[in-house]
Motif scaffolding. Structure first.
Motif, mmCIF file in Angstrom:
data_model
loop_
_atom_site.group_PDB
_atom_site.id
_atom_site.type_symbol
_atom_site.label_atom_id
_atom_site.label_comp_id
_atom_site.label_asym_id
_atom_site.label_seq_id
_atom_site.Cartn_x
_atom_site.Cartn_y
_atom_site.Cartn_z
ATOM 1 N N LEU A 36 29.546 51.900 52.101
ATOM 2 C CA LEU A 36 28.844 51.334 50.956
ATOM 3 C C LEU A 36 27.356 51.527 51.200
ATOM 4 O O LEU A 36 26.813 51.012 52.175
ATOM 5 C CB LEU A 36 29.173 49.844 50.813
ATOM 6 C CG LEU A 36 28.527 49.100 49.669
ATOM 7 C CD1 LEU A 36 29.070 49.619 48.334
ATOM 8 C CD2 LEU A 36 28.778 47.610 49.773
ATOM 9 N N ALA A 45 27.391 48.497 54.314
ATOM 10 C CA ALA A 45 28.616 48.104 55.002
ATOM 11 C C ALA A 45 29.498 49.328 55.169
ATOM 12 O O ALA A 45 29.364 50.312 54.441
ATOM 13 C CB ALA A 45 29.338 47.020 54.212
ATOM 14 N N LEU A 56 35.320 46.430 60.402
ATOM 15 C CA LEU A 56 34.432 46.196 59.270
ATOM 16 C C LEU A 56 33.046 45.917 59.813
ATOM 17 O O LEU A 56 32.864 45.015 60.632
ATOM 18 C CB LEU A 56 34.909 44.996 58.444
ATOM 19 C CG LEU A 56 33.974 44.533 57.333
ATOM 20 C CD1 LEU A 56 33.876 45.595 56.241
ATOM 21 C CD2 LEU A 56 34.440 43.222 56.749
ATOM 22 N N ILE A 58 29.033 45.190 58.709
ATOM 23 C CA ILE A 58 28.113 44.829 57.628
ATOM 24 C C ILE A 58 26.738 44.644 58.247
ATOM 25 O O ILE A 58 26.589 43.905 59.216
ATOM 26 C CB ILE A 58 28.558 43.538 56.904
ATOM 27 C CG1 ILE A 58 29.940 43.743 56.294
ATOM 28 C CG2 ILE A 58 27.545 43.143 55.840
ATOM 29 C CD1 ILE A 58 30.520 42.512 55.655
ATOM 30 N N LEU A 76 34.783 45.212 50.145
ATOM 31 C CA LEU A 76 33.619 46.066 49.907
ATOM 32 C C LEU A 76 33.473 46.391 48.424
ATOM 33 O O LEU A 76 32.363 46.444 47.902
ATOM 34 C CB LEU A 76 33.708 47.352 50.720
ATOM 35 C CG LEU A 76 33.489 47.249 52.212
ATOM 36 C CD1 LEU A 76 33.453 48.637 52.835
ATOM 37 C CD2 LEU A 76 32.234 46.502 52.540
ATOM 38 N N LYS A 77 34.600 46.625 47.762
ATOM 39 C CA LYS A 77 34.554 46.924 46.336
ATOM 40 C C LYS A 77 34.041 45.714 45.561
ATOM 41 O O LYS A 77 33.254 45.840 44.624
ATOM 42 C CB LYS A 77 35.930 47.352 45.845
ATOM 43 C CG LYS A 77 35.918 48.081 44.539
ATOM 44 C CD LYS A 77 37.181 48.903 44.396
ATOM 45 C CE LYS A 77 37.182 49.664 43.127
ATOM 46 N NZ LYS A 77 36.506 50.942 43.227
ATOM 47 N N LEU A 92 30.114 53.291 46.694
ATOM 48 C CA LEU A 92 31.194 53.113 47.657
ATOM 49 C C LEU A 92 32.017 54.386 47.699
ATOM 50 O O LEU A 92 32.573 54.806 46.692
ATOM 51 C CB LEU A 92 32.080 51.923 47.265
ATOM 52 C CG LEU A 92 33.289 51.658 48.161
ATOM 53 C CD1 LEU A 92 32.838 51.322 49.572
ATOM 54 C CD2 LEU A 92 34.137 50.539 47.597
ATOM 55 N N TYR A 94 35.048 56.500 49.998
ATOM 56 C CA TYR A 94 36.015 56.361 51.076
ATOM 57 C C TYR A 94 36.810 57.637 51.262
ATOM 58 O O TYR A 94 36.881 58.485 50.380
ATOM 59 C CB TYR A 94 36.917 55.141 50.915
ATOM 60 C CG TYR A 94 37.435 54.847 49.540
ATOM 61 C CD1 TYR A 94 38.688 55.282 49.149
ATOM 62 C CD2 TYR A 94 36.683 54.094 48.639
ATOM 63 C CE1 TYR A 94 39.176 54.985 47.892
ATOM 64 C CE2 TYR A 94 37.169 53.797 47.394
ATOM 65 C CZ TYR A 94 38.421 54.239 47.023
ATOM 66 O OH TYR A 94 38.901 53.941 45.778
#
Length: 165
Positions: A36, A45, A56, A58, A76-77, A92, A94
């Protein structure tokens, strides 16, 4: 052996490039699978895979780990949606491996990947709404003669300050 063999060996070792010491329990590198980023291109993040564990991160710090990255991706979304509502532009992205994992989980439930991920994101939105909005609505909807759920000091019984007649 000659008297100078040690000196020659030491010289040869100094000229060789340094090689890392490989330890048996050395940490494996983290492979990013979801990132992100904000409008300046800074990473806000990320979700990464280290061995068999999903991490994860951040703000540059690891915040948690799990066996399944999909809830973290939904988080995250949701974070991206909140940032966009506040007027910030975020992106974002992925990996195809993570997308395949979402597709497989969605197919197990008979949904598309977008529907499945949307459902998980809506669970985060529901949690956020319960904290503030519902407590305020409960206080407003309470009848005037009954104390609101959050008012611990308000009691409908007579107080001890008034003299009894």
């Amino acid at each position: 052996m000659s008297k100078q063999s040690k000196a020659k060996r030491d010289k040869r070792r100094k000229l060789q490039p340094k090689r890392p010491i490989n330890r048996l329990n050395a940490q494996q590198p983290v492979q990013n699978h979801a990132v992100l980023t904000n409008e300046e291109g800074q990473v806000v993040a990320a979700i990464g895979l280290q061995g068999t564990e999903w991490l994860l991160a951040i703000g540059g710090q690891t915040m948690g780990n799990a066996d399944n990255p999909v809830p973290m991706l939904a988080m995250l979304k949701h974070l991206a949606n909140v940032q966009e509502k506040e007027g910030r532009k975020v992106t974002l992205e992925y990996s195809t491996q993570l997308q395949q994992l979402i597709d497989d989980l969605a197919a197990d439930e008979g949904k598309t990947a977008d529907e499945y991920l949307g459902q998980l994101v809506s669970e985060f939105e529901g949690v956020e709404g319960e904290d503030g909005d519902d407590a305020e609505n409960a206080a407003e909807d309470a009848p005037a003669d009954e104390p609101a759920a959050g008012d611990a000091d308000a009691t409908p019984a007579a107080s001890d300050d008034k003299p009894q007649a």
